[in-house]
Every structure is written in structure tokens, then in C-alpha cells.
Write an enzyme that holds these catalytic residues in place. Structure first.
Site, short mmCIF file in Angstrom:
data_model
loop_
_atom_site.label_atom_id
_atom_site.label_comp_id
_atom_site.label_asym_id
_atom_site.label_seq_id
_atom_site.Cartn_x
_atom_site.Cartn_y
_atom_site.Cartn_z
N GLU A 42 21.42 38.76 -1.69
CA GLU A 42 22.23 39.88 -1.16
C GLU A 42 23.19 39.98 -2.49
OE1 GLU A 42 23.65 39.20 2.60
OE2 GLU A 42 25.42 40.30 2.21
N ARG A 46 30.75 44.02 -4.44
CA ARG A 46 32.29 43.64 -4.86
C ARG A 46 32.57 43.50 -6.43
NH1 ARG A 46 32.31 38.15 -0.87
NH2 ARG A 46 31.19 39.41 0.95
N THR A 69 27.98 43.87 1.34
CA THR A 69 29.17 44.49 1.19
C THR A 69 29.48 45.85 0.96
OG1 THR A 69 30.04 42.27 0.05
CG2 THR A 69 31.79 43.97 0.44
N LYS A 129 24.26 41.14 11.00
CA LYS A 129 24.86 39.83 10.44
C LYS A 129 26.11 39.22 11.18
CE LYS A 129 27.44 39.09 6.06
NZ LYS A 129 27.17 39.32 4.58
C1 3PG Z 1 29.35 37.17 2.53
O1 3PG Z 1 29.76 38.12 2.14
O2 3PG Z 1 28.24 37.29 3.40
C2 3PG Z 1 30.28 36.11 2.58
O3 3PG Z 1 31.15 35.99 1.63
C3 3PG Z 1 29.36 34.79 2.11
O4 3PG Z 1 30.26 33.64 2.60
P1 3PG Z 1 30.34 32.23 1.94
O5 3PG Z 1 31.08 32.51 0.57
O6 3PG Z 1 31.48 31.64 2.87
O7 3PG Z 1 28.98 31.72 1.98
#
Ligand code: 3PG
Length: 219
Positions: A42, A46, A69, A129
Site C-alpha cells: 500500500e 504522503r 492515504t 480499513k
Molecule cells: C497507515 O497509513 O495505515 C498507517 O500509518 C500504518 O500504521 P503503522 O505505521 O502504525 O503500521
């Protein structure tokens, strides 16, 4: 096709959440994921490198690439044009989901309350999600939501790691679990792809060992 994407995510059970600062890292990272046994990513919007990184990974043909994102319909267009196989957003945005549906691409929006799950259902979705998982009640909250929403599957992400992965994978309503622990941004940025491959392989081995069907029953 969307069902196929969901089934592939569910088969792998893990979704590495990637933040790439430089698109040149996309190909070696994809190789590390494939060699580690987890050909899924994924790639989050960002950083400015996201669309180019998605294209580099999707062009390989051996990785299931989601765009993460995704906050706007315009980003859906960019992600799909780059070859993203599915679209992930942190919350349930009608604009994002509907644009993904116009493209015929699976949308996986974030939902952590009953109201948000219902909103996703109304948009024709049955997998969401669960983000941010750790601060939204974790596995207990997912379990509670699964009671009224029997057909809904969740992809908990955010605050998941080696110590608590099992809590999530133990739930039948959990399709897969997302996280960045096996693809740390600093290691990727430093070019330590062998280290990433090892972390990915460890995560896959852990997920396999936690598979309910593999728990040995004495006698
Ligand atoms: C996401 O975008 O799904 C999260 O930032 C991932 O979360 P984590 O860095 O706590 O695994």
C-alpha cells in the site's frame, strides 16, 4: 476483479504500508517484498513520490499495489493512471469511493464506528480499513462491530506490530492486517533492502504460524 483483489489481500493476510521518499526505491522495495514472500504494497500518497512509485511497482506485474492515504478524487485519478489495483483512504469519503467505483477499482475506506461502517455499506462496500486500529479500540472494537455487521470484513491498520498481530488475525472478520513495521521508512531510505526482505519474511512466517487452521490440536 475487485473480488479478486480482496481475495488476494485476504490470502496474503498482511499489507505492508509503504512511505517512499524517493521513487527510485520502489523497484528494489518491490523485489524485497516479492523475495520476502509478500508481493503486496500500500503505497501512501504522503510523499510526492507516490504516483511514480506506484507506477514502478505496478509495471513489474508481480506485486498487488494499492494506493494509500488517498484523500481526494483527483488522487484517485492519479493512482489509477499510475496502475494502482485498489484505493485506500483513512476515512470513508464518498468522493473518493465513488471515483474509485467509476474507475472500476476497489475502494478500501477507513471506518471505525458503526456509523462509518454503515456509510461504507451504503456505498456498496463490505470491506473496510479499520484505521487507526490501536487507538480505535483494537481487536475488541472490531469484534464488537462484527456482531451487528455480520458480512463486513476489516483490515485493521495503525499501531499493529509483531506483539499484537495475533489478536487481529485471530478474528474471522479480519481479512488482512496492514502495517509499516516490516517496511520501515528509514531502512528503505537507507537502501537496506536485504534488511527489509528479512523483516518481510519474518512477518510472513509469523502470520502463517498464527493461521487458525494451523493451530495443532492435541490427539
Ligand atoms: C497507515 O497509513 O495505515 C498507517 O500509518 C500504518 O500504521 P503503522 O505505521 O502504525 O503500521
Amino acid at each position: 476483479m475487485n473480488e479478486d483483489v480482496l481475495e488476494r489481500l485476504a490470502a496474503h493476510r498482511l499489507v505492508p504500508v509503504v512511505v517512499l521518499d524517493d521513487a527510485k526505491d520502489a523497484d528494489p522495495l518491490a523485489r524485497a517484498l516479492v523475495e520476502g514472500g509478500l508481493p503486496v504494497a500500500e503505497v501512501t500518497f504522503r510523499t510526492a513520490a507516490a504516483a511514480e512509485a506506484i507506477r514502478a511497482m505496478a509495471d513489474r506485474g508481480d506485486v498487488l499495489v494499492g494506493a494509500g492515504t488517498v484523500l481526494t478524487a483527483a488522487q484517485v485519478d492519479q493512482a489509477v493512471a499510475a496502475g494502482a489495483h485498489y484505493i485506500v483512504s483513512p476515512g470513508t469519503s464518498r468522493a473518493v469511493v465513488e471515483r474509485a467505483q467509476e474507475h472500476g477499482v476497489l475502494a478500501l475506506p477507513g471506518a471505525v464506528t458503526a456509523t462509518e461502517v454503515q456509510a461504507a455499506l451504503e456505498l456498496g462496500l463490505s470491506t473496510v480499513k479499520f484505521f487507526p486500529a490501536g487507538t480505535s479500540g483494537g481487536a475488541r472494537a472490531i469484534s464488537a462491530l462484527a456482531a451487528p455487521f455480520g458480512g463486513v470484513r476489516f483490515v485493521p491498520t495503525g499501531g499493529v506490530g509483531v506483539p499484537n498481530l495475533g489478536e487481529y488475525l485471530a478474528l474471522p472478520c479480519v481479512a488482512a492486517v496492514g502495517g509499516s513495521w516490516m517496511v520501515p521508512r528509514d531502512r528503505v531510505g537507507a537502501g537496506d533492502f536485504e534488511g527489509v526482505r528479512a523483516l518481510v519474511a519474518d512477518a510472513v512466517a509469523l502470520a502463517v504460524s498464527l493461521r487458525p487452521g494451523l493451530v495443532s490440536i492435541p490427539g
